[in-house]
Motif scaffolding. Sequence first.
Motif, PDB file in Angstrom:
ATOM      1  N   THR A 196      47.011  51.773  47.106  1.00 15.88           N
ATOM      2  CA  THR A 196      48.364  51.932  46.601  1.00 15.88           C
ATOM      3  C   THR A 196      48.888  50.605  46.091  1.00 15.88           C
ATOM      4  N   GLU A 197      50.064  50.677  45.446  1.00 14.80           N
ATOM      5  CA  GLU A 197      50.679  49.437  44.934  1.00 14.80           C
ATOM      6  C   GLU A 197      51.056  48.514  46.076  1.00 14.80           C
ATOM      7  N   ASP A 198      51.532  49.077  47.211  1.00 10.48           N
ATOM      8  CA  ASP A 198      51.893  48.238  48.353  1.00 10.48           C
ATOM      9  C   ASP A 198      50.664  47.518  48.905  1.00 10.48           C
TER      10      ASP A 198
END
Length: 583
Positions: A545-547
């Motif tokens: 994910t982006e996180d």
Amino acid sequence: MEAILKLFGEYFFQFYKMSGYDRVLRTLGGNLMEFIENLDALHSYLALSYQEMHAPSFRVERGADGKMFLHYYSDRSGLCHIVPGIIEAVAKDFFDIEVTMDILDMNEEVEMTGKKEHVVFLKAYRKKRKAKSKRLQDSQGIERDQEALQAAFLRMKEKYLNVSACPVKKHHWDVVRSIVMFGKDKRVPIYPERLWIEEKTFCNAFPFHIVFDESLQVKQAGIQLDEYFSIIHPQVTFNIFSICKFINSQFVLKTRREMMPTTLKFRGNNSLLSCQMIWMESVQCMVYLCSLKLRSLYEDLILLNQQRLAKIELSNQLEMKKKEELRVLSKHLATEKNKTETLLYAMLPKHVANQLREGEFKSCTILFSDVVTFTDIRAACEPIHIVNMLNSMYSKFDRLTSVHAVYKVETIGDAYMVVEGVPVPTGSHAQRVANFALGMRISAKEVMNPVTGEPIQIRVGIHTGSVLAGVVGDKMPQYCLFGDTVNTASRMESHGLPNKVHLSPTAYRYALKNQGFEIIERGEIEVKGKGKMTTYFLIQNLNATEDEIMGRSKTPLDHKGKQKREALPLVLSSFSTNHLRYV
């Protein structure tokens, strides 16, 4: 120009002396007169040793009043002013006297080798002034002395120009006397009423003497001298006029091949006659006292061997000098190397420093990035705004290097460079750099353009390949990478597009293909210095994910979300980025 050439002559003598050839020059004579008389012999020897040398010729003429005239001949005009500089420097240094060499006449003469510049110098002694308690004479008296000196010089010049160009000696006993009394006090010789030597005895003592008249007719043999011989030295026309001009020089005659007997013509041997010419005024004939030298192959071999030995000796001297210089340089190199190692071991553990010092790495991944239109931004903003923008961007990128365990190499302006797989090889170096590139693209959206107020755009280029690494330098030791991989990675960045991660075909096929990344083909493009290449764009990581990419989760992730960084690069992170550079 004349003054410059004269100064050059003085400097040339000092340079020749400092080079260790002053002992050679001193052998030319015990006084200045003998030195000048032997100048021609010196240049003749030099011309024989150096075939490409255009040596001048010299001859000395003694005037009836004791004056000395130096005749200078050269096929290179304009260099005669060097002679006074050399002669005056020699007189002052070797013989502790001061003389002047004034030019009486300058013209061109046609000789055997073509036109030659003929310059006549007058040697004059310069009187040393003694210290006096009284003042010098007034300016009017000095002017009168100068006028008288100039008038005397003009009279002497006029007298010289009226002298015959074929000087002769008063009597051949003058030559005998000069030879016998060489280096001794001049005493008047006793001239016998008749010569107490028989013709047979004289011919046995001088078997190769030649007596010829003004028409070069050999009296005893009845042959024409110039038909059987040619003059090798000095290089003048073979006639009585030229011989008289150089009567003080050593003459070398060579037999003409076409006049030799058939049995000797094709053997390659030439007879050389070498000695002095003496003019006999009473009988108007010239006597040539000489020794006959038959030049054979054996003597040529001896001469060549001596030249070879001289060259070998010179080469050995140069080799010894170079070896000594190399030894000193090697010693200095070892000292500097020890300093570098001491400094490096003080900054890093020894086993870590040894890994950094040298190594060839078969596979690593390098990334370059820069800011789009940075030149326009820099031109439109105050420097402080540029500093704030770059500081904000670099801070975000630096944090990502810790998240993805890649190494920051350097920053130059708006350019940012990282590497992975060096110095500790890792199997996931391409995935780490790819995730870092995706994080850079996300972080760039949080940095504002000070001109437009909108997020900045960056270009990113990635390439995978082999490099050669090692520590270089002593002042600031740097860990440098060398190889085409660095250049190709830079080309990927410069040929990329805004907000795109540009991949080389190697990075795609051998590192990132089927590794959980979304990649699209850009197509074939022309890359500077590389030709046509099919390149790719990295879109996203399908498994993170982006996180996770930005390191907002608790555990830093690679493309699998699990693997942690080895210990050595973490140690390297504490080693200032200024010490690691890539070329």
